[in-house]
Each structure stands twice: as structure tokens, then as C-alpha cells.
Motif scaffolding. Structure first.
Motif, PDB file in Angstrom:
ATOM      1  N   MET A 103      20.959  26.176 -19.320  1.00  0.00           N
ATOM      2  CA  MET A 103      20.660  24.775 -19.614  1.00  0.00           C
ATOM      3  C   MET A 103      21.883  23.934 -19.260  1.00  0.00           C
ATOM      4  O   MET A 103      22.978  24.247 -19.721  1.00  0.00           O
ATOM      5  CB  MET A 103      20.316  24.614 -21.104  1.00  0.00           C
ATOM      6  CG  MET A 103      20.098  23.191 -21.553  1.00  0.00           C
ATOM      7  SD  MET A 103      18.554  22.538 -20.908  1.00  0.00           S
ATOM      8  CE  MET A 103      18.732  20.816 -21.247  1.00  0.00           C
ATOM      9  N   PRO A 104      21.720  22.888 -18.437  1.00  0.00           N
ATOM     10  CA  PRO A 104      22.875  22.030 -18.145  1.00  0.00           C
ATOM     11  C   PRO A 104      23.493  21.485 -19.438  1.00  0.00           C
ATOM     12  O   PRO A 104      22.781  20.984 -20.304  1.00  0.00           O
ATOM     13  CB  PRO A 104      22.281  20.895 -17.304  1.00  0.00           C
ATOM     14  CG  PRO A 104      21.031  21.479 -16.713  1.00  0.00           C
ATOM     15  CD  PRO A 104      20.515  22.445 -17.743  1.00  0.00           C
ATOM     16  N   GLU A 105      24.786  21.662 -19.577  1.00  0.00           N
ATOM     17  CA  GLU A 105      25.550  21.229 -20.750  1.00  0.00           C
ATOM     18  C   GLU A 105      25.197  22.002 -22.029  1.00  0.00           C
ATOM     19  O   GLU A 105      25.491  21.558 -23.131  1.00  0.00           O
ATOM     20  CB  GLU A 105      25.426  19.721 -20.985  1.00  0.00           C
ATOM     21  CG  GLU A 105      26.126  18.898 -19.940  1.00  0.00           C
ATOM     22  CD  GLU A 105      27.642  19.048 -19.928  1.00  0.00           C
ATOM     23  OE1 GLU A 105      28.243  19.349 -20.971  1.00  0.00           O
ATOM     24  OE2 GLU A 105      28.228  18.863 -18.852  1.00  0.00           O
ATOM     25  N   GLY A 106      24.551  23.146 -21.886  1.00  0.00           N
ATOM     26  CA  GLY A 106      24.327  24.045 -23.016  1.00  0.00           C
ATOM     27  C   GLY A 106      23.544  23.414 -24.155  1.00  0.00           C
ATOM     28  O   GLY A 106      22.578  22.673 -23.939  1.00  0.00           O
ATOM     29  N   THR A 108      26.279  14.510 -16.242  1.00  0.00           N
ATOM     30  CA  THR A 108      25.901  15.858 -15.811  1.00  0.00           C
ATOM     31  C   THR A 108      24.389  16.038 -15.822  1.00  0.00           C
ATOM     32  O   THR A 108      23.813  16.613 -14.890  1.00  0.00           O
ATOM     33  CB  THR A 108      26.567  16.917 -16.713  1.00  0.00           C
ATOM     34  OG1 THR A 108      27.978  16.739 -16.655  1.00  0.00           O
ATOM     35  CG2 THR A 108      26.201  18.324 -16.283  1.00  0.00           C
ATOM     36  N   LEU A 109      23.727  15.539 -16.872  1.00  0.00           N
ATOM     37  CA  LEU A 109      22.275  15.682 -16.977  1.00  0.00           C
ATOM     38  C   LEU A 109      21.549  14.859 -15.910  1.00  0.00           C
ATOM     39  O   LEU A 109      20.509  15.276 -15.401  1.00  0.00           O
ATOM     40  CB  LEU A 109      21.800  15.315 -18.383  1.00  0.00           C
ATOM     41  CG  LEU A 109      22.283  16.228 -19.503  1.00  0.00           C
ATOM     42  CD1 LEU A 109      21.843  15.684 -20.868  1.00  0.00           C
ATOM     43  CD2 LEU A 109      21.800  17.648 -19.309  1.00  0.00           C
ATOM     44  N   GLU A 150      22.870  14.189 -12.899  1.00  0.00           N
ATOM     45  CA  GLU A 150      23.111  14.936 -11.656  1.00  0.00           C
ATOM     46  C   GLU A 150      22.187  16.147 -11.539  1.00  0.00           C
ATOM     47  O   GLU A 150      21.782  16.519 -10.442  1.00  0.00           O
ATOM     48  CB  GLU A 150      24.569  15.400 -11.587  1.00  0.00           C
ATOM     49  CG  GLU A 150      25.550  14.283 -11.304  1.00  0.00           C
ATOM     50  CD  GLU A 150      26.993  14.758 -11.384  1.00  0.00           C
ATOM     51  OE1 GLU A 150      27.258  15.965 -11.154  1.00  0.00           O
ATOM     52  OE2 GLU A 150      27.855  13.918 -11.684  1.00  0.00           O
ATOM     53  N   ALA A 151      21.832  16.742 -12.683  1.00  0.00           N
ATOM     54  CA  ALA A 151      20.943  17.912 -12.692  1.00  0.00           C
ATOM     55  C   ALA A 151      19.468  17.508 -12.662  1.00  0.00           C
ATOM     56  O   ALA A 151      18.594  18.366 -12.743  1.00  0.00           O
ATOM     57  CB  ALA A 151      21.231  18.774 -13.925  1.00  0.00           C
ATOM     58  N   ASP A 152      19.186  16.200 -12.588  1.00  0.00           N
ATOM     59  CA  ASP A 152      17.823  15.664 -12.546  1.00  0.00           C
ATOM     60  C   ASP A 152      17.027  15.991 -13.811  1.00  0.00           C
ATOM     61  O   ASP A 152      15.829  16.209 -13.775  1.00  0.00           O
ATOM     62  CB  ASP A 152      17.069  16.167 -11.302  1.00  0.00           C
ATOM     63  CG  ASP A 152      15.779  15.393 -11.048  1.00  0.00           C
ATOM     64  OD1 ASP A 152      15.732  14.181 -11.373  1.00  0.00           O
ATOM     65  OD2 ASP A 152      14.808  15.999 -10.557  1.00  0.00           O
ATOM     66  N   VAL A 153      17.732  15.996 -14.945  1.00  0.00           N
ATOM     67  CA  VAL A 153      17.100  16.274 -16.237  1.00  0.00           C
ATOM     68  C   VAL A 153      16.691  14.967 -16.913  1.00  0.00           C
ATOM     69  O   VAL A 153      15.632  14.880 -17.526  1.00  0.00           O
ATOM     70  CB  VAL A 153      18.061  17.096 -17.135  1.00  0.00           C
ATOM     71  CG1 VAL A 153      17.512  17.280 -18.532  1.00  0.00           C
ATOM     72  CG2 VAL A 153      18.355  18.449 -16.492  1.00  0.00           C
ATOM     73  N   VAL A 154      17.562  13.953 -16.818  1.00  0.00           N
ATOM     74  CA  VAL A 154      17.281  12.631 -17.390  1.00  0.00           C
ATOM     75  C   VAL A 154      17.691  11.582 -16.372  1.00  0.00           C
ATOM     76  O   VAL A 154      18.377  11.877 -15.389  1.00  0.00           O
ATOM     77  CB  VAL A 154      18.043  12.380 -18.720  1.00  0.00           C
ATOM     78  CG1 VAL A 154      17.646  13.373 -19.787  1.00  0.00           C
ATOM     79  CG2 VAL A 154      19.551  12.373 -18.504  1.00  0.00           C
ATOM     80  N   LYS A 189      10.591  14.452 -14.747  1.00  0.00           N
ATOM     81  CA  LYS A 189       9.571  15.510 -14.765  1.00  0.00           C
ATOM     82  C   LYS A 189      10.241  16.875 -14.871  1.00  0.00           C
ATOM     83  O   LYS A 189       9.779  17.745 -15.601  1.00  0.00           O
ATOM     84  CB  LYS A 189       8.702  15.438 -13.507  1.00  0.00           C
ATOM     85  CG  LYS A 189       7.755  14.279 -13.488  1.00  0.00           C
ATOM     86  CD  LYS A 189       6.914  14.266 -12.222  1.00  0.00           C
ATOM     87  CE  LYS A 189       6.013  13.036 -12.206  1.00  0.00           C
ATOM     88  NZ  LYS A 189       5.199  12.977 -10.998  1.00  0.00           N
ATOM     89  N   VAL A 190      11.329  17.036 -14.139  1.00  0.00           N
ATOM     90  CA  VAL A 190      12.088  18.296 -14.196  1.00  0.00           C
ATOM     91  C   VAL A 190      12.601  18.523 -15.618  1.00  0.00           C
ATOM     92  O   VAL A 190      12.522  19.628 -16.160  1.00  0.00           O
ATOM     93  CB  VAL A 190      13.270  18.275 -13.194  1.00  0.00           C
ATOM     94  CG1 VAL A 190      14.206  19.448 -13.410  1.00  0.00           C
ATOM     95  CG2 VAL A 190      12.755  18.238 -11.763  1.00  0.00           C
ATOM     96  N   GLY A 191      13.112  17.452 -16.244  1.00  0.00           N
ATOM     97  CA  GLY A 191      13.626  17.553 -17.608  1.00  0.00           C
ATOM     98  C   GLY A 191      12.559  17.942 -18.612  1.00  0.00           C
ATOM     99  O   GLY A 191      12.784  18.773 -19.492  1.00  0.00           O
TER     100      GLY A 191
END
Length: 169
Positions: free
Chosen positions: A42-45, A83-84, A86-90, A108-110
């Protein structure tokens, strides 16, 4: 079954002042070990999981409200969100009520990622609490009581950072 439950409870030694800290520490270590495995990747744990979960389930109106809810310093949250994003989570969008502030929304990825990690975290929590059920105790009662205690403590000190407390153990 009732007598088995009494036997299991009566097997617990008399509690001494300070034992609560040891008990909570052991529970926390058990939880942390299982959670580390559950949120691997998980990005950023765990903090990333908390942010994503809060954004999806609580829908805070802006980044400041998100920071306040999670008791995460605003500057720390900014880096975490970078970071989130960049990871396309938010993603950050202008807040509807104040275009100068930013609202954090899941991608959607998030949303898909959260569904996956929620299942993993739920399984880890179930595994941790299995010991209560095996002893004839109700894990739902335990979770409810812990939740009530946590909210009481949070209301008394809404700015305390639970992650900082964990870091100091």
C-alpha cells in the motif's frame, strides 16, 4: 459452554496497576505484525490506508478537515498526499465550498485498492481476535468497548496523534 468461559476468564491472573499498558502493548504488537503483512504494498503503508479509507468513507470537505480527523500535521499530510497522488490513489480538486482549499477524492484505482486492502485488513483483524472467540468471549463486545474508550479519549484530546503514541512505545 458457559462454565468453559468462566474457567477461561478465571484463569486470568489478578490485574496489577500497570498491567493495562503491557496488555495494550501486546495487543498492539500482535495487531501491528498482522497489519504490516495485510497492507504490504500500500502506498505510504498504514497512513496511506487511513487516508484513503477516510476519504472514501468519511468524505471530509477539504484537506484541512482530513488532517484534523486523522490528527496528522498538515505539512506531513501534504507530503503523504503527494505520494498518494503520484500513485493515482487520490486526487486534489478545488473544494466546492471554498475554491482556495482542496478536497481530496479517491480515484478509481484508489477505490479498487481500498476494497482489496480492506479485505486484507479485515482478515488480519479477525485472525487477531480469534483468540477471544476460542476462549468463549465475544470479540464484537471487545471491539465495541475499545471503540468507545478510543472515542472518549479522542474527545478529551482531539489533537493527539495515535501514530505518535505508537512510535513512543
Amino acid at each position: 459452554m458457559q462454565s468453559e468461559a468462566r474457567t477461561a476468564v478465571s484463569a486470568i491472573p489478578t490485574q496489577q496497576p500497570g498491567d493495562l499498558g503491557w496488555d495494550l502493548g501486546m495487543i498492539l504488537r500482535g495487531y501491528q505484525k498482522r497489519l504490516d503483512e495485510a497492507i504490504e504494498g500500500m502506498p505510504e503503508g498504514f497512513r496511506g490506508f487511513q487516508v484513503l479509507s477516510t476519504v472514501v468513507h468519511r468524505d471530509p470537505p477539504n484537506q484541512q478537515a482530513l488532517s484534523a480527523h486523522l490528527s496528522i500535521d498538515r505539512t506531513v499530510l501534504t507530503y503523504l498526499l503527494d505520494t498518494l497522488v503520484e500513485a493515482d490513489v487520490v486526487e486534489r480538486i478545488p473544494a466546492p465550498e471554498d475554491r482556495r482549499s482542496r478536497k481530496i477524492i479517491p480515484t478509481k484505482v484508489g477505490k479498487k485498492l481500498l476494497t482489496t486492502y480492506e479485505k486484507r485488513v479485515a482478515a488480519a483483524e479477525l485472525e487477531l481476535l480469534t483468540g477471544l472467540e476460542e476462549q468463549g468471549q465475544d470479540s464484537k463486545v471487545f471491539r465495541r468497548l475499545v471503540g468507545l474508550l478510543a472515542m472518549t479519549i479522542h474527545q478529551a484530546d482531539p489533537n493527539s496523534d495515535p501514530c505518535a503514541a505508537i512510535d513512543h512505545l
